[in-house]
Write a protein that holds these residues in place. Structure first.
Motif, PDB file in Angstrom:
ATOM      1  N   SER A  67      31.616 -18.505  84.428  1.00 41.32           N
ATOM      2  CA  SER A  67      31.587 -17.649  83.273  1.00 41.32           C
ATOM      3  C   SER A  67      32.982 -17.721  82.746  1.00 41.32           C
ATOM      4  N   THR A  68      34.121 -17.870  83.588  1.00 38.80           N
ATOM      5  CA  THR A  68      35.401 -17.764  83.034  1.00 38.80           C
ATOM      6  C   THR A  68      36.106 -19.174  83.423  1.00 38.80           C
ATOM      7  N   GLY A  69      35.488 -20.091  84.141  1.00 33.84           N
ATOM      8  CA  GLY A  69      35.974 -21.275  84.304  1.00 33.84           C
ATOM      9  C   GLY A  69      35.565 -21.964  85.453  1.00 33.84           C
ATOM     10  N   MET A  70      36.008 -23.050  86.116  1.00 37.35           N
ATOM     11  CA  MET A  70      35.546 -23.608  87.468  1.00 37.35           C
ATOM     12  C   MET A  70      36.695 -24.332  87.887  1.00 37.35           C
ATOM     13  N   THR A  71      36.566 -24.832  89.076  1.00 39.92           N
ATOM     14  CA  THR A  71      37.541 -25.701  89.857  1.00 39.92           C
ATOM     15  C   THR A  71      36.674 -26.941  90.609  1.00 39.92           C
ATOM     16  N   GLY A  72      37.191 -27.947  90.512  1.00 44.30           N
ATOM     17  CA  GLY A  72      36.746 -29.172  91.006  1.00 44.30           C
ATOM     18  C   GLY A  72      37.728 -29.729  91.999  1.00 44.30           C
ATOM     19  N   THR A  73      37.457 -30.833  92.695  1.00 43.08           N
ATOM     20  CA  THR A  73      38.427 -31.497  93.581  1.00 43.08           C
ATOM     21  C   THR A  73      38.226 -33.092  93.484  1.00 43.08           C
ATOM     22  N   SER A  80      43.268 -30.379  93.184  1.00 44.41           N
ATOM     23  CA  SER A  80      42.333 -29.590  92.595  1.00 44.41           C
ATOM     24  C   SER A  80      42.609 -29.590  90.894  1.00 44.41           C
ATOM     25  N   VAL A  81      41.587 -29.505  90.168  1.00 42.96           N
ATOM     26  CA  VAL A  81      41.613 -28.965  88.797  1.00 42.96           C
ATOM     27  C   VAL A  81      41.072 -27.794  88.476  1.00 42.96           C
ATOM     28  N   THR A  82      41.517 -26.662  87.973  1.00 44.76           N
ATOM     29  CA  THR A  82      40.776 -25.585  87.572  1.00 44.76           C
ATOM     30  C   THR A  82      40.987 -25.516  85.864  1.00 44.76           C
ATOM     31  N   ILE A  83      39.624 -25.356  85.353  1.00 43.46           N
ATOM     32  CA  ILE A  83      39.437 -25.079  84.090  1.00 43.46           C
ATOM     33  C   ILE A  83      39.525 -23.638  83.708  1.00 43.46           C
ATOM     34  N   THR A  84      40.058 -22.987  82.733  1.00 43.72           N
ATOM     35  CA  THR A  84      39.819 -21.757  82.519  1.00 43.72           C
ATOM     36  C   THR A  84      39.516 -21.557  80.900  1.00 43.72           C
ATOM     37  N   TYR A 141      28.125 -47.087  84.408  1.00 41.05           N
ATOM     38  CA  TYR A 141      27.807 -47.517  82.904  1.00 41.05           C
ATOM     39  C   TYR A 141      27.912 -46.646  82.014  1.00 41.05           C
ATOM     40  N   VAL A 142      28.843 -45.340  82.466  1.00 38.46           N
ATOM     41  CA  VAL A 142      29.054 -44.259  81.554  1.00 38.46           C
ATOM     42  C   VAL A 142      29.989 -43.249  82.117  1.00 38.46           C
ATOM     43  N   ALA A 143      30.860 -42.762  81.469  1.00 36.80           N
ATOM     44  CA  ALA A 143      31.744 -41.651  81.827  1.00 36.80           C
ATOM     45  C   ALA A 143      31.536 -40.348  81.150  1.00 36.80           C
ATOM     46  N   SER A 144      31.370 -39.437  82.078  1.00 34.83           N
ATOM     47  CA  SER A 144      31.253 -38.006  81.537  1.00 34.83           C
ATOM     48  C   SER A 144      32.547 -37.325  81.483  1.00 34.83           C
ATOM     49  N   ASN A 145      32.936 -37.025  80.141  1.00 35.34           N
ATOM     50  CA  ASN A 145      34.349 -36.525  79.967  1.00 35.34           C
ATOM     51  C   ASN A 145      34.413 -35.299  79.227  1.00 35.34           C
ATOM     52  N   LEU A 146      35.504 -34.577  79.412  1.00 37.84           N
ATOM     53  CA  LEU A 146      35.487 -33.355  78.765  1.00 37.84           C
ATOM     54  C   LEU A 146      37.064 -33.201  78.304  1.00 37.84           C
ATOM     55  N   ALA A 147      37.092 -33.510  76.822  1.00 33.48           N
ATOM     56  CA  ALA A 147      38.495 -33.135  76.218  1.00 33.48           C
ATOM     57  C   ALA A 147      38.880 -31.940  75.907  1.00 33.48           C
ATOM     58  N   ILE A 148      39.921 -31.321  76.442  1.00 35.97           N
ATOM     59  CA  ILE A 148      40.179 -29.918  76.451  1.00 35.97           C
ATOM     60  C   ILE A 148      41.623 -29.553  76.380  1.00 35.97           C
TER      61      ILE A 148
END
Length: 165
Positions: A20-26, A33-37, A62-69
């Protein structure tokens, strides 16, 4: 044979409400690690599927899942100094896009587009869940066998440009 409990990448095992406030991935090896807030991460469709050649190559698919932020919503931790950058000048805009990846395991982490200096383009495969994408970019570059993703907006080339549907 590996037991099913070793496969921890099931996104359905992570209810979106815990982010609900963000997430972290590695990356695959865990060096970066990358944390999105961002409290709106799962409140609406976000990000896009990109079919451009460069994103396909970086994603290995065949496709990339991206998030511009916005950059201020992202924290990258790289204590071992494994984040490497490739300066991609072969872009549609002619502007540099730095393609960031882990030198240890090769996981794509993000892109830094010169054309959008306040943004990072995160590679969503490193995260435990991916928000529902809002659109597809470079839809003209889709393979004929791909099918469609519901009624998602498809842009011929760049997001915000001419729509296919």
């Amino acid at each position: 044979m590996a037991s099913q409990s070793k496969f921890t990448g099931n996104p359905n095992a992570h209810d979106a409400s815990i982010f609900s406030t963000g997430m972290t991935g590695t990356c695959l090896c865990g060096s970066i690690s990358v944390t999105i807030t961002d409290s709106e991460l799962f409140t609406r469709p976000r990000g896009h599927l990109c079919h451009c050649t460069n994103c396909r190559k970086v994603s290995g698919s065949y496709v990339a899942s991206n998030l511009a932020i916005e950059k201020e919503k992202i924290e990258v931790q790289d204590p071992k100094g494994k984040l490497k950058k490739y300066r991609d000048m072969e872009t549609g805009s002619g502007k540099c896009v730095e393609r960031c990846f882990c030198e240890e395991c090769g996981s794509p982490i993000m892109s830094i587009p010169e054309i959008f200096p306040a943004m990072f383009v995160l590679k969503m495969g490193i995260f435990p869940r991916i928000p529902e994408p809002e659109c597809e970019a470079f839809a003209l570059h889709r393979h004929a066998w791909q099918g469609t993703h519901g009624d998602m907006t498809q842009f011929e080339i760049v997001r915000g440009g001419r729509k296919l549907r």
